[in-house]
Motif scaffolding. Structure first.
Motif, PDB file in Angstrom:
ATOM      1  N   PRO A  56      -3.546 -24.653 -46.888  1.00 14.94           N
ATOM      2  CA  PRO A  56      -3.770 -26.087 -46.635  1.00 14.94           C
ATOM      3  C   PRO A  56      -3.656 -26.873 -47.945  1.00 14.94           C
ATOM      4  O   PRO A  56      -4.138 -26.414 -48.995  1.00 14.94           O
ATOM      5  N   GLY A  57      -3.030 -28.045 -47.873  1.00 12.41           N
ATOM      6  CA  GLY A  57      -2.809 -28.851 -49.077  1.00 12.41           C
ATOM      7  C   GLY A  57      -4.101 -29.123 -49.828  1.00 12.41           C
ATOM      8  O   GLY A  57      -4.170 -28.974 -51.051  1.00 12.41           O
ATOM      9  N   TRP A  58      -5.168 -29.525 -49.099  1.00 10.77           N
ATOM     10  CA  TRP A  58      -6.435 -29.882 -49.774  1.00 10.77           C
ATOM     11  C   TRP A  58      -6.999 -28.685 -50.515  1.00 10.77           C
ATOM     12  O   TRP A  58      -7.583 -28.833 -51.585  1.00 10.77           O
ATOM     13  N   GLU A  59      -6.775 -27.466 -49.957  1.00 14.66           N
ATOM     14  CA  GLU A  59      -7.350 -26.271 -50.578  1.00 14.66           C
ATOM     15  C   GLU A  59      -6.637 -25.966 -51.908  1.00 14.66           C
ATOM     16  O   GLU A  59      -7.270 -25.651 -52.911  1.00 14.66           O
ATOM     17  N   LEU A  60      -5.310 -26.110 -51.866  1.00 14.13           N
ATOM     18  CA  LEU A  60      -4.517 -25.848 -53.072  1.00 14.13           C
ATOM     19  C   LEU A  60      -4.925 -26.794 -54.207  1.00 14.13           C
ATOM     20  O   LEU A  60      -5.196 -26.387 -55.338  1.00 14.13           O
ATOM     21  N   VAL A  61      -4.994 -28.069 -53.867  1.00  8.39           N
ATOM     22  CA  VAL A  61      -5.227 -29.049 -54.927  1.00  8.39           C
ATOM     23  C   VAL A  61      -6.707 -29.090 -55.352  1.00  8.39           C
ATOM     24  O   VAL A  61      -7.029 -29.406 -56.495  1.00  8.39           O
ATOM     25  N   SER A  62      -7.607 -28.703 -54.436  1.00  6.19           N
ATOM     26  CA  SER A  62      -9.018 -28.613 -54.828  1.00  6.19           C
ATOM     27  C   SER A  62      -9.194 -27.479 -55.837  1.00  6.19           C
ATOM     28  O   SER A  62     -10.018 -27.578 -56.766  1.00  6.19           O
ATOM     29  N   ALA A  63      -8.429 -26.393 -55.659  1.00  9.93           N
ATOM     30  CA  ALA A  63      -8.494 -25.285 -56.625  1.00  9.93           C
ATOM     31  C   ALA A  63      -8.017 -25.772 -57.997  1.00  9.93           C
ATOM     32  O   ALA A  63      -8.596 -25.424 -59.038  1.00  9.93           O
ATOM     33  N   MET A  64      -6.968 -26.615 -57.997  1.00  9.45           N
ATOM     34  CA  MET A  64      -6.481 -27.164 -59.286  1.00  9.45           C
ATOM     35  C   MET A  64      -7.562 -28.040 -59.927  1.00  9.45           C
ATOM     36  O   MET A  64      -7.809 -27.982 -61.130  1.00  9.45           O
ATOM     37  N   GLU A  65      -8.190 -28.854 -59.091  1.00  8.84           N
ATOM     38  CA  GLU A  65      -9.242 -29.758 -59.614  1.00  8.84           C
ATOM     39  C   GLU A  65     -10.406 -28.937 -60.181  1.00  8.84           C
ATOM     40  O   GLU A  65     -10.881 -29.211 -61.295  1.00  8.84           O
ATOM     41  N   ASN A  66     -10.848 -27.914 -59.426  1.00 10.06           N
ATOM     42  CA  ASN A  66     -11.972 -27.085 -59.889  1.00 10.06           C
ATOM     43  C   ASN A  66     -11.632 -26.387 -61.198  1.00 10.06           C
ATOM     44  O   ASN A  66     -12.471 -26.255 -62.092  1.00 10.06           O
ATOM     45  N   GLN A  67     -10.384 -25.942 -61.300  1.00  5.47           N
ATOM     46  CA  GLN A  67      -9.937 -25.257 -62.528  1.00  5.47           C
ATOM     47  C   GLN A  67     -10.017 -26.222 -63.721  1.00  5.47           C
ATOM     48  O   GLN A  67     -10.530 -25.878 -64.781  1.00  5.47           O
ATOM     49  N   ALA A  68      -9.515 -27.444 -63.500  1.00  6.34           N
ATOM     50  CA  ALA A  68      -9.533 -28.442 -64.586  1.00  6.34           C
ATOM     51  C   ALA A  68     -10.972 -28.781 -64.968  1.00  6.34           C
ATOM     52  O   ALA A  68     -11.320 -28.856 -66.158  1.00  6.34           O
ATOM     53  N   ARG A  69     -11.836 -28.964 -63.958  1.00  7.98           N
ATOM     54  CA  ARG A  69     -13.241 -29.312 -64.245  1.00  7.98           C
ATOM     55  C   ARG A  69     -13.957 -28.165 -64.951  1.00  7.98           C
ATOM     56  O   ARG A  69     -14.745 -28.381 -65.860  1.00  7.98           O
ATOM     57  N   ARG A  70     -13.694 -26.916 -64.503  1.00  6.28           N
ATOM     58  CA  ARG A  70     -14.356 -25.761 -65.144  1.00  6.28           C
ATOM     59  C   ARG A  70     -14.030 -25.713 -66.635  1.00  6.28           C
ATOM     60  O   ARG A  70     -14.878 -25.406 -67.467  1.00  6.28           O
ATOM     61  N   LEU A  71     -12.795 -26.083 -66.976  1.00 11.54           N
ATOM     62  CA  LEU A  71     -12.391 -26.057 -68.383  1.00 11.54           C
ATOM     63  C   LEU A  71     -12.988 -27.236 -69.161  1.00 11.54           C
ATOM     64  O   LEU A  71     -12.926 -27.270 -70.384  1.00 11.54           O
ATOM     65  N   GLY A  72     -13.515 -28.220 -68.423  1.00  7.38           N
ATOM     66  CA  GLY A  72     -14.185 -29.333 -69.102  1.00  7.38           C
ATOM     67  C   GLY A  72     -13.522 -30.692 -68.911  1.00  7.38           C
ATOM     68  O   GLY A  72     -13.906 -31.656 -69.567  1.00  7.38           O
ATOM     69  N   ALA A  73     -12.556 -30.782 -68.011  1.00  4.86           N
ATOM     70  CA  ALA A  73     -11.890 -32.082 -67.810  1.00  4.86           C
ATOM     71  C   ALA A  73     -12.833 -33.054 -67.117  1.00  4.86           C
ATOM     72  O   ALA A  73     -13.496 -32.695 -66.141  1.00  4.86           O
ATOM     73  N   GLU A  74     -12.853 -34.267 -67.635  1.00  6.77           N
ATOM     74  CA  GLU A  74     -13.676 -35.306 -67.023  1.00  6.77           C
ATOM     75  C   GLU A  74     -12.754 -36.230 -66.230  1.00  6.77           C
ATOM     76  O   GLU A  74     -11.777 -36.761 -66.784  1.00  6.77           O
ATOM     77  N   ILE A  75     -13.057 -36.381 -64.935  1.00  2.00           N
ATOM     78  CA  ILE A  75     -12.217 -37.254 -64.099  1.00  2.00           C
ATOM     79  C   ILE A  75     -12.999 -38.537 -63.845  1.00  2.00           C
ATOM     80  O   ILE A  75     -14.087 -38.513 -63.272  1.00  2.00           O
TER      81      ILE A  75
END
Ligand code: FAD
Length: 305
Positions: A56-75
């Protein structure tokens, strides 16, 4: 003062953040809606490498978001309205729609693209009452109904196929004499008996009372005008790059950002990645690659300052 501001948290922006943070850049991502971009509205993705089955599209992109946040990205929530560059100080100032400003030494524009409108009578009037630009969001409202999809590219064919889960018939209307999509999608459409191909045809108006009742179309070869009884019209006829905040001299005549192979624009320190750039193939895997390239180029640029 940030090293880098990434504009947009779709696949391009999130990938840029992952690479930028790992390179040690002090960055933020600015996003006007919620992170994920167009992929949030994609039912299933089956051409992004790494997944044996459609995801599912939301699942793919949520994984990208979680990865970025885990590394410390602030959105940060905000809509970029204008971007200016001081060539003396080499500082970019991003002015948001609410009037606030943020400054950085470099920028990656990754604000993607929006679906184009038809511009025919009834389209605006019936938006949300039978006219849609997202089958994933609205398809379920059309159980056992008749719908029309306008467009002939990959997105139109994917969305038409998705709609057959609900609708009993889907007219697939395209102005050319064949669809311009991947072979696998054309074969899928051809073998789906709920899909009725309507080629060499353009829509003229969307009609109804409180909601959509019909679509008037014209065959461009025979000039015959027909009224198709439909309950919903889904539009997938191309994209408009979200670049209105950028200086005109970095854009081409279609409003896309002109970049080189390193995702550099003609303004030093300004990079672009994803669907908004010239020659983009408008696919997730390519937006991700652009984002990674732009972040590495930004790192290189900042290291030389
Ligand atoms: C219905 C549909 C189905 C698709 N199916 C597939 C598929 O199966 N496989 C595939 O590879 N691709 C598919 N695509 C294409 C894919 O979604 C895009 O290529 C990809 O999302 C592009 O990523 P991007 O980061 O460049 O832009 P986007 O995904 O458009 O993200 C841009 C982000 O920037 C934000 N933004 C915009 N303007 C501003 C602003 N002024 N200020 C702040 N933020 C802003 C947006 O809200 C958005 O979150 C599909 C697209 C659609 C519409």
């Amino acid at each position: 003062m940030k090293d880098l501001i990434i504009l947009g948290a779709g696949p391009a922006g999130l990938s840029a953040a992952i690479y930028g943070i790992r390179a040690g850049l002090n960055l933020i991502i600015l996003e006007k809606f919620s992170p994920g971009g167009q992929v949030m509205n994609t039912y299933e993705v089956e051409n992004y490498p790494g997944f044996a089955n459609p995801i599912p599209g939301w699942e793919l992109v949520s994984a990208m978001e979680n990865q970025a946040r885990r590394l410390g990205a602030e959105i940060i929530s905000g809509e970029i309205a204008t971007l200016s560059f001081d060539s003396r100080t080499k500082i970019f100032t991003a002015t948001l729609a609410d009037g606030s400003t943020v400054q950085a030494k470099s920028i990656i524009a990754a604000t993607g693209a929006s679906l184009k409108k038809l511009g025919i009578p009834g389209e605006e009037h019936f938006f949300g009452r039978g006219v849609s630009y997202c089958a994933t969001c609205d398809g379920a409202f059309y159980k056992d109904r008749v719908t029309a999809v306008i467009g002939g590219g990959n997105t139109a064919l994917e969305e038409a196929h998705f709609l057959t889960r609900f609708a009993r018939r889907v007219y697939l209307i395209h102005r050319r004499n064949q669809y311009r999509a991947d072979k696998i999608l054309k074969e899928r459409i051809a073998s789906d008996e709920k899909i009725v191909p309507v080629l060499e045809t353009i829509p003229l108006s969307i009609n109804g009372d409180t909601k959509v009742k019909s679509l008037t179309v014209k065959n461009i070869r025979t000039e015959q005008i027909t009224e198709l009884a439909v309950d919903g019209v889904f539009v997938f006829i191309g994209y408009i790059p979200n670049t209105s905040y950028l200086p005109k001299d970095v854009l081409n005549e279609k409003g896309e950002v002109i970049v080189d192979i390193h995702m550099r624009t003609k303004i030093p320190g300004l990079f672009a990645a994803g669907d908004l750039r010239s020659e983009s193939r408008r696919q997730i895997v390519m937006a991700c690659a652009d984002g990674a390239t732009a972040a590495m180029s930004a790192y290189e640029y900042l290291s030389q300052q």
